[in-house]
Motif scaffolding. Structure first.
Motif, PDB file in Angstrom:
ATOM      1  N   ASN A  35       0.812  -1.112   0.012  1.00  0.00           N
ATOM      2  CA  ASN A  35      -0.060  -0.081  -0.006  1.00  0.00           C
ATOM      3  C   ASN A  35       0.920   1.124   0.122  1.00  0.00           C
ATOM      4  N   ILE A  36       0.088   2.332  -0.400  1.00  0.00           N
ATOM      5  CA  ILE A  36       0.900   3.656  -0.539  1.00  0.00           C
ATOM      6  C   ILE A  36       0.351   4.575   0.781  1.00  0.00           C
ATOM      7  N   VAL A  37       1.211   4.954   1.531  1.00  0.00           N
ATOM      8  CA  VAL A  37       0.694   5.722   2.638  1.00  0.00           C
ATOM      9  C   VAL A  37       0.734   7.218   2.377  1.00  0.00           C
ATOM     10  N   VAL A  38      -0.102   8.080   2.573  1.00  0.00           N
ATOM     11  CA  VAL A  38       0.196   9.436   2.806  1.00  0.00           C
ATOM     12  C   VAL A  38      -0.311  10.020   3.965  1.00  0.00           C
ATOM     13  N   LEU A  39       0.548  10.676   4.811  1.00  0.00           N
ATOM     14  CA  LEU A  39       0.428  11.359   5.980  1.00  0.00           C
ATOM     15  C   LEU A  39       0.231  12.712   5.837  1.00  0.00           C
ATOM     16  N   GLU A  40      -0.831  13.233   6.605  1.00  0.00           N
ATOM     17  CA  GLU A  40      -1.402  14.481   6.324  1.00  0.00           C
ATOM     18  C   GLU A  40      -0.261  15.467   7.020  1.00  0.00           C
ATOM     19  N   LYS A  41       0.426  14.846   8.072  1.00  0.00           N
ATOM     20  CA  LYS A  41       1.281  15.762   8.964  1.00  0.00           C
ATOM     21  C   LYS A  41       2.647  14.862   8.816  1.00  0.00           C
ATOM     22  N   GLY A  42       3.822  15.105   8.217  1.00  0.00           N
ATOM     23  CA  GLY A  42       4.655  14.362   7.894  1.00  0.00           C
ATOM     24  C   GLY A  42       5.356  13.751   9.376  1.00  0.00           C
ATOM     25  N   LEU A  43       6.606  13.171   9.187  1.00  0.00           N
ATOM     26  CA  LEU A  43       7.153  12.640  10.567  1.00  0.00           C
ATOM     27  C   LEU A  43       8.238  13.643  10.658  1.00  0.00           C
ATOM     28  N   ALA A  44       8.370  13.564  12.203  1.00  0.00           N
ATOM     29  CA  ALA A  44       9.511  14.483  12.759  1.00  0.00           C
ATOM     30  C   ALA A  44      11.116  13.877  12.184  1.00  0.00           C
ATOM     31  N   PRO A  45      12.018  14.638  12.182  1.00  0.00           N
ATOM     32  CA  PRO A  45      13.239  14.032  11.657  1.00  0.00           C
ATOM     33  C   PRO A  45      13.774  12.562  12.472  1.00  0.00           C
ATOM     34  N   MET A  69      10.265   7.379   0.258  1.00  0.00           N
ATOM     35  CA  MET A  69       9.839   8.367   0.846  1.00  0.00           C
ATOM     36  C   MET A  69       9.938   9.775   0.377  1.00  0.00           C
ATOM     37  N   GLU A  70       8.936  10.508   0.398  1.00  0.00           N
ATOM     38  CA  GLU A  70       8.833  11.915   0.016  1.00  0.00           C
ATOM     39  C   GLU A  70       8.259  12.696   0.746  1.00  0.00           C
ATOM     40  N   THR A  71       8.596  13.925   1.073  1.00  0.00           N
ATOM     41  CA  THR A  71       7.966  14.899   1.943  1.00  0.00           C
ATOM     42  C   THR A  71       8.130  16.388   1.476  1.00  0.00           C
ATOM     43  N   TYR A  72       7.178  17.100   1.638  1.00  0.00           N
ATOM     44  CA  TYR A  72       7.676  18.556   1.084  1.00  0.00           C
ATOM     45  C   TYR A  72       8.698  19.192   1.954  1.00  0.00           C
ATOM     46  N   PRO A  73       9.376  20.122   1.601  1.00  0.00           N
ATOM     47  CA  PRO A  73      10.226  20.516   2.412  1.00  0.00           C
ATOM     48  C   PRO A  73       9.679  21.391   3.632  1.00  0.00           C
ATOM     49  N   VAL A  74      10.297  21.512   4.845  1.00  0.00           N
ATOM     50  CA  VAL A  74       9.731  21.766   5.873  1.00  0.00           C
ATOM     51  C   VAL A  74       9.723  23.527   5.560  1.00  0.00           C
ATOM     52  N   LYS A  75       8.479  24.034   6.140  1.00  0.00           N
ATOM     53  CA  LYS A  75       8.294  25.334   6.271  1.00  0.00           C
ATOM     54  C   LYS A  75       9.291  26.025   7.126  1.00  0.00           C
ATOM     55  N   GLU A  76       9.995  27.215   6.982  1.00  0.00           N
ATOM     56  CA  GLU A  76      10.738  27.931   7.747  1.00  0.00           C
ATOM     57  C   GLU A  76      10.046  28.512   8.913  1.00  0.00           C
ATOM     58  N   ARG A  94       5.658  18.519   7.081  1.00  0.00           N
ATOM     59  CA  ARG A  94       4.490  18.414   6.312  1.00  0.00           C
ATOM     60  C   ARG A  94       4.053  17.266   5.587  1.00  0.00           C
ATOM     61  N   LEU A  95       3.003  17.039   4.603  1.00  0.00           N
ATOM     62  CA  LEU A  95       2.638  15.910   4.064  1.00  0.00           C
ATOM     63  C   LEU A  95       3.889  14.923   3.600  1.00  0.00           C
ATOM     64  N   THR A  96       3.660  13.850   3.915  1.00  0.00           N
ATOM     65  CA  THR A  96       4.605  12.792   3.161  1.00  0.00           C
ATOM     66  C   THR A  96       3.925  11.755   2.586  1.00  0.00           C
ATOM     67  N   VAL A  97       4.477  11.120   1.825  1.00  0.00           N
ATOM     68  CA  VAL A  97       3.885  10.046   0.789  1.00  0.00           C
ATOM     69  C   VAL A  97       5.163   9.036   0.993  1.00  0.00           C
ATOM     70  N   ASN A 102       9.665  -0.625  -4.909  1.00  0.00           N
ATOM     71  CA  ASN A 102       9.376  -1.316  -6.340  1.00  0.00           C
ATOM     72  C   ASN A 102       8.087  -0.828  -6.958  1.00  0.00           C
ATOM     73  N   GLN A 103       7.176   0.066  -6.128  1.00  0.00           N
ATOM     74  CA  GLN A 103       6.078   0.405  -6.578  1.00  0.00           C
ATOM     75  C   GLN A 103       5.722   1.924  -6.892  1.00  0.00           C
ATOM     76  N   LEU A 104       6.698   2.617  -6.126  1.00  0.00           N
ATOM     77  CA  LEU A 104       6.672   4.154  -6.047  1.00  0.00           C
ATOM     78  C   LEU A 104       7.797   4.836  -6.429  1.00  0.00           C
ATOM     79  N   LYS A 105       7.732   5.667  -7.400  1.00  0.00           N
ATOM     80  CA  LYS A 105       8.898   6.211  -7.916  1.00  0.00           C
ATOM     81  C   LYS A 105       8.654   7.614  -8.058  1.00  0.00           C
ATOM     82  N   THR A 106       9.424   8.582  -7.320  1.00  0.00           N
ATOM     83  CA  THR A 106       9.277  10.066  -7.414  1.00  0.00           C
ATOM     84  C   THR A 106       9.698  10.468  -8.929  1.00  0.00           C
TER      85      THR A 106
END
Length: 122
Positions: A35-45, A69-76, A94-97, A102-106
């Motif tokens: 499965n693909i997981v999309v997190l509304e609020k990304g993970l902490a470092p 794993m991809e996430t938007y850059p952190v807001k300053e 922010r949002l993280t995918v 082997n199934q998800l390519k950015t």
């Protein structure tokens, strides 16, 4: 039987109720099922680091290929230099995918767009 890819959209509210290890197991269990997981609020470092660490232990040559794993850059943080100096607000993640490697390519990522290709083959 339906063909395709399952995408789980997990709210910030649900994530906030979980410990770091509960988040990691929730994510990894879903991704290991394809499965693909999309997190509304990304993970902490530190959560991202732990997720990668746990994932590395699960990779096998004929089985699980790991995660992408991809996430938007952190807001300053707002408040400039003095705000940072005196412990102003920490920047929010922010949002993280996250999905099987082997199934998800950015394809492309910038400050407000993540473009990904998802394959339904396993």
């Amino acid at each position: 039987m339906m063909q395709g890819v399952q995408i789980d959209l997990i709210s910030a509210e649900r994530l906030d109720k979980l410990t770091m290890m509960e988040k990691i197991h929730l994510i990894l269990d879903e991704v290991m099922e394809g499965n693909i997981v999309v997190l509304e609020k990304g993970l902490a470092p530190e959560e991202q680091s732990k997720l990668i660490e746990v994932t590395m232990r699960e990779i096998s040559p004929d089985g699980f290929a790991g995660i992408e794993m991809e996430t938007y850059p952190v807001k300053e943080a707002q408040g400039g230099f003095l705000g940072k100096l005196f412990g102003g607000r920490r920047p929010e993640t922010r949002l993280t995918v996250i999905g099987p490697a082997n199934q998800l390519k950015t394809l492309r990522k910038d400050k407000d767009l993540i473009s990904a290709w998802v394959s339904s083959s396993r």
